[in-house]
Write an enzyme that holds these catalytic residues in place. Structure first.
Site, PDB file in Angstrom:
ATOM      1  N   LYS A 257      19.137  52.977  52.274  1.00 29.02           N
ATOM      2  CA  LYS A 257      18.319  52.835  53.484  1.00 29.02           C
ATOM      3  C   LYS A 257      18.604  54.011  54.413  1.00 29.02           C
ATOM      4  O   LYS A 257      19.759  54.430  54.563  1.00 29.02           O
ATOM      5  CB  LYS A 257      18.669  51.509  54.174  1.00 29.02           C
ATOM      6  CG  LYS A 257      17.816  51.199  55.410  1.00 29.02           C
ATOM      7  CD  LYS A 257      18.125  49.808  55.938  1.00 29.02           C
ATOM      8  CE  LYS A 257      17.283  49.479  57.173  1.00 29.02           C
ATOM      9  NZ  LYS A 257      17.547  48.123  57.697  1.00 29.02           N
TER      10      LYS A 257
ATOM     11  N   SER B 131      13.792  44.975  58.766  1.00 35.20           N
ATOM     12  CA  SER B 131      13.568  46.398  58.852  1.00 35.20           C
ATOM     13  C   SER B 131      13.804  47.130  57.524  1.00 35.20           C
ATOM     14  O   SER B 131      13.433  48.290  57.409  1.00 35.20           O
ATOM     15  CB  SER B 131      14.453  47.021  59.920  1.00 35.20           C
ATOM     16  OG  SER B 131      15.802  46.834  59.602  1.00 35.20           O
TER      17      SER B 131
ATOM     18  N   SER C  14      17.121  41.521  58.656  1.00 31.89           N
ATOM     19  CA  SER C  14      16.494  42.700  58.066  1.00 31.89           C
ATOM     20  C   SER C  14      16.791  42.991  56.609  1.00 31.89           C
ATOM     21  O   SER C  14      16.189  43.895  56.045  1.00 31.89           O
ATOM     22  CB  SER C  14      16.841  43.939  58.906  1.00 31.89           C
ATOM     23  OG  SER C  14      16.211  43.844  60.159  1.00 31.89           O
TER      24      SER C  14
END
Lengths: 110, 484, 483
Positions: B76, B151, B175
């Site tokens: 990420k 997210s 998330s």
């Protein structure tokens, strides 16, 4: 969960709305440039969000200790020994403006 | 091989059926074909990835490989990786090539894994749909007109579309779990303090945790083995004995007590989601578990509490983005105040600015007690509810998300609607507990449904066991989006 | 129309640790810009603070030295504001729960004018807390830009806050000096004011006796005691004048201009800062056990106050002399080493150090740590005074030589033949000789010309080549001249 959804209606909310002056002050504190249009939009969005938050305020929390951390652990201490080396070149390679090893910003007047 | 587990991939590489170079190349190929539709990746560095793959192959040949050596893993874009552009989904860091590695990245590097690329995410991890990214929204591989969740949307999409063997995400209010649910994959947020936050760009410091995302629980366990562990550079990193998170995977579930919080099964959850969750619970009963009705009475306040605490911490964490030492600086400005205001106004997106404003307000003079302090107190009540509940049960289950993936742009105008996507996941972060989501069926619009498993503090091994046994008995986790 | 002056001090002292308070970067002074600014110091995305044990230890030492409460649990808080020398956009400090609580410092105050004697005063300390220093702004040649050096960012500071207990510039300066002396004494700071290791902010207000406190203005960043006194004097007068002319004193942060001797309000843009303090989520509560406090207590040297009391009670020195000698640990250590076990010579030893040694140091622009003679050398000389080997004038010459060229007292006495003659037989013989050769003068003296005494002393000194023990000579002369 649907129970508190109804309270998002501003009319029912116990929350006192933010004024435009409040929003402007917050934007200044946060160093965010905003024109009048943006301030107005922010005001209505923020007030909606504060409607969401309002329910929390009515809860009786007398005597409850605030929870800052998930674990009840004390701060670990570091030995007072130098571990970092000079990495100025690497760090300043990504800086917007440097000169003679200094980060440059518009002149600060006291 | 796209459907191999990490264990199978490792075995294949050791048996010389495939090399890390070949594996990495094939993923990079797939990414170049499919990423334009999905926008799951922000940055790729094929040369760097292949160099790591080469080194991994050398280790495999020398016989000193670890379980993840040679495995291509997507990271990420919230983890600082040395030499890699690290944007955190923001224009503010559009040019930030990190000069150092996050602890998590170092752990993977040391294990010999391959950094396949940086995945897309909601800007500064603020969002539940991956629509706030400066680099464009991510599309859900099951239906590209829909969101993947956020997210960690880029990661979830990449895993679901088999663009990587496994990946990492971060979870502050859901998330990892929510995008895992919306994309039909597995994801785990560890107990707070288990994975170091050093090098992980901070959103809400007391809630953020990094965790693994992949196609099954066994993979998550292997990833967690590499990610977890004490880091002296993070004061909130816990000093604990090293754990092998795979150790309990194969335990039978007889006698497992599953707590079902009545608040998680009330109105607000779609009927389609309820159906899939009920079926999953029924499956667990077949596996030998019993169900206990529990209550988490203060969980109804988790969303308001979160939307005070998280923005408050974020408003402070994001103050370092000022255009002085790195990142975006406005091209034109007058004095210093102007430079700050313009750089930040132009560098941050709308959702980030909203949250900074909320955070700044709730901390400001006169409001601290009513908002911030009050929220911290209720947070304690929410945590205490869980402690009480765990006296009667071993794990807690419920839906991860109230609905399946919604359409892109559907919740655009009303932030509050978006915030409600997190109603089942947030309480877990507030308490600092570990939480997982695994696929358990399909719901409206044939989109995946996720089952949330919440454990007691440091009970990841049991949670992974609970998930793994279910995945041995069902095949939801093996399903893949059509046409990809 | 008497006005009461009310003064409180906030002193920021840099702690003498090797590394920064929250990272392992060096704190050594004088490095090239940003060469000691590590990832944490420049607030790269993702970095985190870890607390330096040495900083905490020094805070504990301070608490012990001032009899202050030491919090067994204290919390770090973020103080949020934007400034280029503050890379995170917040300073990690302590707000609600500081590491050190209430304490006190007893000081000796020397009134700056008039004939008032020095007096003692106790100033209460409200609290002392740990925090990080900011970087430095450098105003260079380039127009319109300021350069930022973050080497200093993250240096540990102890902020020491006093109650508004001081009522004059003299008291404020005395307190600041005592604090300065103390932090160096216990080894927690080098207190180098030129390098910015010890910075004082002074809060000043005035009021009529019996009235509530007036509005205070804060004079920031005073780094010299002389400037502190000047600034306070100016500010007090300014406030009094303002009020007496019908004006109002508004709260402000002000700077002192040493060139003009005036204070003026800073160009403060908006209203008072809203720092939005909240507990730092990246740091856990600091816990200090009583065991640790006791271990630190054992490492503390004898504190100035205890030493002073001992000098007065056991060594018979005046309170004033004791306070001068304990102004710095170096001076007190020097005194004690020079004295050794000869406690009977305490007064003489004190006089020499407070007098000649200090004067010479001043003349040569040196401080005690750079003294060219050792305590042993001085001690040796004092012994020769005590055992009458040399006279006072002889001692002065020994001292001068020792200072300029080095050497032990004995070696110098030998080389320069400074041994005074104290042999009573020799002196009597000498005096007899003089009386015999100066009969007429003796007669004049005996008939009342007392002034001639000096004449005989001079002759005796000349005859003995200056070595006659003056006191003894006087006695013998008096006796023999009397007839």
């Amino acid at each position: 969960m649907i129970l508190y959804c109804a309270r998002f209606d501003k009319a029912l909310s116990p929350f006192m709305s933010l004024s435009l002056a409040d929003v402007e002050k917050v934007a200044r504190l946060a160093r965010l440039a905003m024109n009048d249009e943006e301030l107005k939009a922010a005001q209505s969005q923020l007030n909606n969000i504060f409607g969401l938050i309002a329910e929390m305020q009515a809860v009786d929390t007398k005597g409850i200790v605030p929870m800052s951390h998930a674990q009840d652990v004390a701060q670990r201490l570091r030995e007072d020994k130098v571990t970092e080396t000079n990495q100025r070149e690497a760090f300043q390679a990504i800086a917007p403006q440097v000169e003679m090893g200094l980060y440059l910003v518009p002149q600060v007047i006291e | 091989m796209l459907n191999y587990s990490l264990t199978q991939l490792g075995a294949a590489m050791r048996a010389k059926k495939i090399s890390s170079i070949e594996l990495t190349k094939s993923y990079l190929d797939r990414i170049s074909k499919l990423n334009p539709q999905l926008n799951a990746f922000i940055t790729l560095n094929p040369e760097v990835s292949l160099a790591q793959a080469r080194a991994a192959d050398a280790r495999l040949a020398a016989g000193n490989a670890e379980p993840l050596t040679g495995i291509p893993i997507a990271q990420k874009d919230i983890f600082c990786a040395k030499g890699w552009l690290t944007t955190c989904g923001s224009k503010m860091l559009h040019n930030f090539v990190s000069p150092y590695d996050a602890h998590v990245i170092s752990q993977f590097n040391n294990a010999g894994a391959v950094n396949l690329g940086k995945t897309n995410m909601d800007e500064f991890a603020m969002g539940s749909s991956n629509e706030t990214s400066h680099y464009g929204p991510v599309k859900n591989p099951w239906d590209t007109a829909r969101v993947p969740g956020g997210s960690s949307g880029g990661t979830a999409a990449a895993v679901a579309a088999r663009l990587c063997a496994a990946a990492t995400g971060t979870d502050t209010g859901g998330s990892i779990r929510q995008p895992a649910a919306l994309c039909g994959i597995s994801g785990l947020k560890p107990t707070y303090g288990v994975v170091s936050r050093y090098g992980m760009i901070a959103f809400a410091s007391s809630l953020d945790q990094a965790g693994p995302m992949g196609r099954n629980a066994e993979d998550l366990a292997l990833l967690l083995n590499t990610m977890a562990g004490f880091d002296e550079r993070d004061s909130t990193s816990l000093q604990r004995d090293k754990e092998d998170y795979t150790r309990d995977l194969n335990k039978p579930l007889n006698g497992l007590r599953i707590g079902l919080p009545k608040e998680f099964f009330a109105e607000g959850m779609g009927a389609d989601v309820a159906k899939a969750i009920d079926a999953a619970i029924a499956e667990y009963k077949k596996l030998g578990a019993t169900v206990v009705d529990i209550s988490l009475p203060n969980s109804r306040l988790s969303v308001p509490v979160y939307y005070v605490l998280a923005p408050a911490e974020a408003s402070s964490n994001l103050s370092r983005f000022d255009g002085v030492r790195y990142g975006y600086r406005a091209p034109e400005y007058g004095d210093l105040a102007d430079m700050y205001e313009k750089s930040r106004a132009q560098g941050f997106g709308a959702e980030v600015k909203r949250r900074i404003m909320i955070g700044t307000y709730v901390l400001s003079h006169g409001y601290y007690d009513a908002y911030y302090l009050q929220a911290q107190k209720i947070r304690r009540l929410i945590a205490q509810d869980f402690t009480e509940a765990y006296k009667q049960c071993d794990v807690i289950m419920g839906p991860t998300s109230p609905s399946t993936a919604f359409k892109l742009g559907e919740k655009g105008d009303d932030p509050v609607q978006m915030y409600l996507s997190d109603i089942y996941t947030i309480a877990v972060n507030l308490a600092g507990l570990p939480g997982m989501s695994i696929p358990c069926g399909f719901g409206a619009n044939d989109m995946p449904v996720g089952l949330q498993i919440i454990g007691n503090y440091f009970d990841e091994a049991r949670m992974l066991n609970v998930a793994h046994q279910y995945q041995l008995a069902t095949d939801w986790h093996s399903r893949a989006p059509q046409g990809l | 129309m008497t006005w009461e002056i009310v003064i409180g001090l906030e002193v920021h002292t840099q702690l003498s640790t090797n590394t920064k308070i929250f990272s392992g970067a060096s704190t050594e002074f004088g490095a090239a810009p940003n060469t000691q600014a590590d990832a944490v110091s420049i607030a790269l995305p993702g970095v985190l603070p870890v607390l330096n044990k040495g900083a905490v230890e020094r805070a504990i030492k301070f608490g012990l030295a001032t009899g202050s409460h030491i919090a067994q649990r204290s919390v770090f808080a973020r103080k949020n504001y934007f400034y280029p020398d503050l890379p995170k956009g917040y300073q990690i400090s302590q707000f609600d729960l500081p590491v050190v609580g209430q304490g006190a410092l007893t000081i000796q105050v020397e009134p700056l004018s008039g004939n008032a004697k020095p007096y003692e005063k106790t100033v209460r300390i409200t609290r002392a807390h740990l925090e990080e220093d900011a970087g430095k702004s450098v105003h260079g040649d380039s127009q319109g830009v300021t350069g930022i050096d973050l080497n200093r960012a993250g240096t540990p500071l102890l902020e020491i806050v006093s109650e508004p207990d001081m009522n004059s510039a003299a008291e404020a300066v005395a307190y600041a000096k005592a604090l300065h002396s103390l932090v160096r004494w216990i080894g927690i700071s080098d207190g180098n004011m030129q390098e910015g290791s010890f910075r004082c902010d002074v809060n000043v207000s005035v009021r009529k006796p019996g009235q509530p406190l007036g509005t205070r203005r804060e004079i920031k960043n005073l780094n010299s005691f002389k400037f502190m006194q000047q600034a306070i004097d100016y500010e007090v007068q300014w406030q009094i004048d303002t009020i007496e002319n019908g004006g109002k004193v508004h709260q402000a942060t002000i700077l002192f201009n040493p060139d003009t001797g005036e204070t003026r309000a800073m160009r403060s843009k908006e209203d008072a800062h809203d720092y939005r303090y909240f507990p730092d989520p990246d740091l856990l509560p600091l816990e200090i056990s009583s065991e640790w406090i006791e271990r630190v207590r054992e490492t503390l040297p004898e504190l100035p106050q205890a030493k002073q009391a001992r000098y007065v009670n056991d060594l018979g020195l005046s309170a004033y002399d004791a306070s001068i000698l304990t102004a710095s640990r170096e001076m007190a250590d020097f005194f004690e080493a020079a004295l050794g076990g000869a406690t009977g010579q305490a007064k003489i030893c004190a006089n020499w150090i407070i007098g000649e040694v200090s004067a010479q140091l001043n003349r040569d622009g040196l401080d005690m740590t750079q003294c060219p003679i050792t305590a042993q050398q001085l001690g040796g000389m004092l012994q020769r005074i005590a055992d009458n080997t040399i006279s006072n004038s002889g001692a002065k010459e020994v001292f001068r030589t020792m200072w300029a060229e080095g050497g032990t007292a004995d070696a110098i006495i030998e080389a320069k033949g400074l041994k005074q003659v104290s042999d009573s037989g020799a002196i009597e013989a000498l005096v007899d000789e003089i009386i015999a050769s100066n009969a007429d003068k003796v007669a004049e003296y005996r008939s009342g010309k007392d002034k001639l005494f000096g004449f005989f002393v001079g002759l005796a000194m000349k005859a003995s080549k200056g070595k006659a023990n003056p006191a003894q000579l006087n006695d013998v002369l008096k006796k023999k001249l009397a007839g």
